[in-house]
Design an enzyme around this catalytic site. Structure first.
Site, PDB file in Angstrom:
ATOM      1  CE1 TYR A 122      -9.715   0.559   2.684  1.00 15.27           C
ATOM      2  CE2 TYR A 122      -7.382   0.037   2.933  1.00 15.27           C
ATOM      3  CZ  TYR A 122      -8.637  -0.283   2.448  1.00 15.27           C
ATOM      4  OH  TYR A 122      -8.819  -1.455   1.749  1.00 15.27           O
TER       5      TYR A 122
ATOM      6  NE  ARG B  83       2.898  -9.196   0.258  1.00 13.20           N
ATOM      7  CZ  ARG B  83       2.204  -9.987   1.077  1.00 13.20           C
ATOM      8  NH1 ARG B  83       2.840 -10.731   1.961  1.00 13.20           N
ATOM      9  NH2 ARG B  83       0.883 -10.019   1.015  1.00 13.20           N
TER      10      ARG B  83
ATOM     11  NE  ARG C 116      -7.450  -4.560  -5.491  1.00  6.72           N
ATOM     12  CZ  ARG C 116      -7.578  -5.806  -5.044  1.00  6.72           C
ATOM     13  NH1 ARG C 116      -8.749  -6.225  -4.620  1.00  6.72           N
ATOM     14  NH2 ARG C 116      -6.543  -6.631  -5.023  1.00  6.72           N
TER      15      ARG C 116
ATOM     16  CG  PHE D 230      -2.530 -15.641  16.817  1.00  2.00           C
ATOM     17  CD1 PHE D 230      -3.025 -16.383  15.765  1.00  2.00           C
ATOM     18  CD2 PHE D 230      -3.057 -14.381  17.026  1.00  2.00           C
ATOM     19  CE1 PHE D 230      -4.021 -15.884  14.941  1.00  2.00           C
ATOM     20  CE2 PHE D 230      -4.052 -13.866  16.217  1.00  2.00           C
ATOM     21  CZ  PHE D 230      -4.535 -14.625  15.166  1.00  2.00           C
TER      22      PHE D 230
END
Length: 498
Positions: free
Chosen positions: A189, A236, A246, A317
């Site tokens: 997933y 978290r 969920r 980034f």
């Protein structure tokens, strides 16, 4: 932060106040996408792209800043890539859409995304990114403007991701299984929703020419980057996800009986909501520890990936989210408040990480420091204690192997210095002396082979030079001695006559 908030911070956390002031004063954005000179790459002169930048700010405040600082057209490409995946994720997350409606949209989203005029208005009113799909025409217009080398990557990654999301959504809708069962299923997933993002970004870096072409083939490392971020967010956001029914933590971890036995002979959890119920604190923390150990397994691969980057804006980034993920793991570890509310690192800590995440060495030390904080709070009665220690030790080992702590760089000059109190410094210094001697002997040997008489002549010349030196020194000594004796004799003669 307002003036009142800053004043409160000054009084309660003066060091954090100083960090935020330093960030405001010294950290300037690398580029301004609204400047006329940037319009050619940012697309700000087009109303459709301006709207896309607006949606980016609304959907991702955390990533928006670092995306805008990417050099050249990469900022615009990554912005559109993010919006496409955000639109896909919004449809997949919408619990108001029935499966029969959701499936065809998900599985064709890579085609719908570039279809002129296509929009989607059937998302539930509580979906925060609903408006993005309502105004999708601005995104499709900009996608069709993109260079094909970038657009093809976006559509390829979208097609892979939509397939995985559709499969998971269909399984949840048809089997009434609300939990992820195994760690393998959990990894799959995370690969679909985040690992593929890492793959797409890496392919952008290569396609742009800003990074090596072969970097786009490092799929295992790019998957680790995305998976680490996704798993950190899943940990978290436990309470927020639980409140919305969920659940992404795998039962293979949270349902282990070992955690119940270590918490006082209790049975393993049968429902994830049990973790925030009173009386289950210790067992919940053992589960959390197991989840964090799983994330730390991706840390070394992430560091390997960052070492391969050479373009500064690309490195920042990629590095900033990873260091913030390590800070988040440290914040969550053995912190039961995570099960009660959504917790985040403080703004001053985030600002400090942004300013420090500029090169692979500093990023590696940030990873090491946070792994040490995690290990310092570990307790032996935790069933994951050994595995956690090994995971933290691997990060420590990686840092020492690639950036030894006894080697220091001058803050200004950048010169290499060795810690005089570390015995490894003596080993290195001895090796350097040996290497110089070997190099000297090698040069002499090459000189003997090329000019057999040159060494003897140089040696004779050296002997002659030494002899001449002795002669001159001796002569000078005699002269000084003679002058001294003469002066003494004259002085004695003068005193006797007087």
């Amino acid at each position: 932060m307002g003036a009142a908030s800053m004043l409160t911070l000054l009084l309660t956390h003066p060091l954090e106040f100083r960090t935020l002031v330093q960030y405001k004063v010294w950290h300037e954005p690398k580029r301004d996408i609204t400047a006329p000179s940037e319009h050619a790459t940012s697309g700000w002169d087009r109303p459709s792209m301006q709207r896309c930048w607006y949606f980016l700010d609304q959907t991702s405040r955390s990533f928006s800043g670092v995306i805008k600082e990417l050099n050249g057209d990469l900022a615009r490409v990554v912005c559109l890539f993010y919006l496409v995946l955000r639109g896909l994720d919004t449809i997949e997350d919408d619990m108001t859409l029935p499966d029969e409606k959701k499936q065809p949209i998900l599985r064709q989203f890579h085609k719908l995304a570039v279809t002129p005029g296509w929009t989607f208005t059937e998302c539930g009113p509580n979906e925060k990114d609903r408006q993005l799909l309502v105004e999708w025409t601005v995104v499709s217009e900009e996608l069709n403007r993109l260079d094909p080398r970038y657009r093809d990557i976006i559509l390829d990654i979208t097609e892979k991701m939509e397939t995985g999301m559709a499969d998971f959504a269909h399984k949840a809708a048809t089997t009434n299984e609300k939990y992820v069962e195994t760690i393998d299923e959990y990894n799959l997933y995370c690969h679909y929703v985040a690992g593929l993002v890492g793959e797409g970004l890496t392919r952008f870096w290569s396609a742009s020419g800003k990074e090596a072409e072969w970097l786009g083939e490092q799929l295992e490392l790019s998957n680790a980057m995305g998976t680490m971020l996704q798993k950190t967010n899943i940990i978290r956001d436990y309470r927020e996800d639980a409140d919305e029914n969920r659940f992404f933590w795998p039962r293979e971890i949270w349902g282990r009986e070992a955690y119940g036995k270590a918490a006082g002979g209790r049975p393993g959890f049968t429902e994830m909501t049990q973790m925030y119920q009173p009386g289950n604190e210790k067992q919940a923390l053992w589960v959390q520890s197991g989840m964090i150990v799983d994330v730390l397994g991706h840390a070394c691969d992430s560091l390997d990936y960052l070492r391969l980057l050479k373009e500064q804006s690309v490195f920042c980034f990629c590095a900033i989210p990873q260091t913030m993920a390590m800070a988040t793991l440290s914040l969550c570890f053995m912190n039961y408040e995570m099960f009660q509310r959504n917790i985040k690192i403080r703004k001053a800590e985030a600002a400090s990480l942004i300013m420090r995440s500029t090169n692979p060495r500093d990023v590696a030390y940030i990873f090491r420091d946070y792994s040490r904080r995690i290990h310092a709070r570990a307790v032996p009665e935790d069933p994951n204690f050994i595995r956690l220690s090994v995971a933290c030790g691997k990060i420590e080992q990686w840092c020492e192997r690639n950036y030894p702590s006894f080697v220091r760089l001058g803050s200004v000059s950048g010169n290499v210095q060795f810690d005089p109190y570390d015995m490894r410094s003596k080993v290195v210094e001895a090796a350097q002396v040996r290497d110089r001697e070997i190099l000297r002997e090698k040069r002499l040997q090459e000189l003997r082979e090329k000019q057999p008489n040159a060494v003897a002549e140089r040696k004779g010349a050296a002997d002659t030079s030494i002899g001449e030196l002795i002669f001159y020194v001796g002569t000078a000594f005699l002269i000084v001695f003679a002058v001294g004796m003469g002066a003494t004799w004259l002085l004695l003669q003068y005193t006797s006559n007087a």
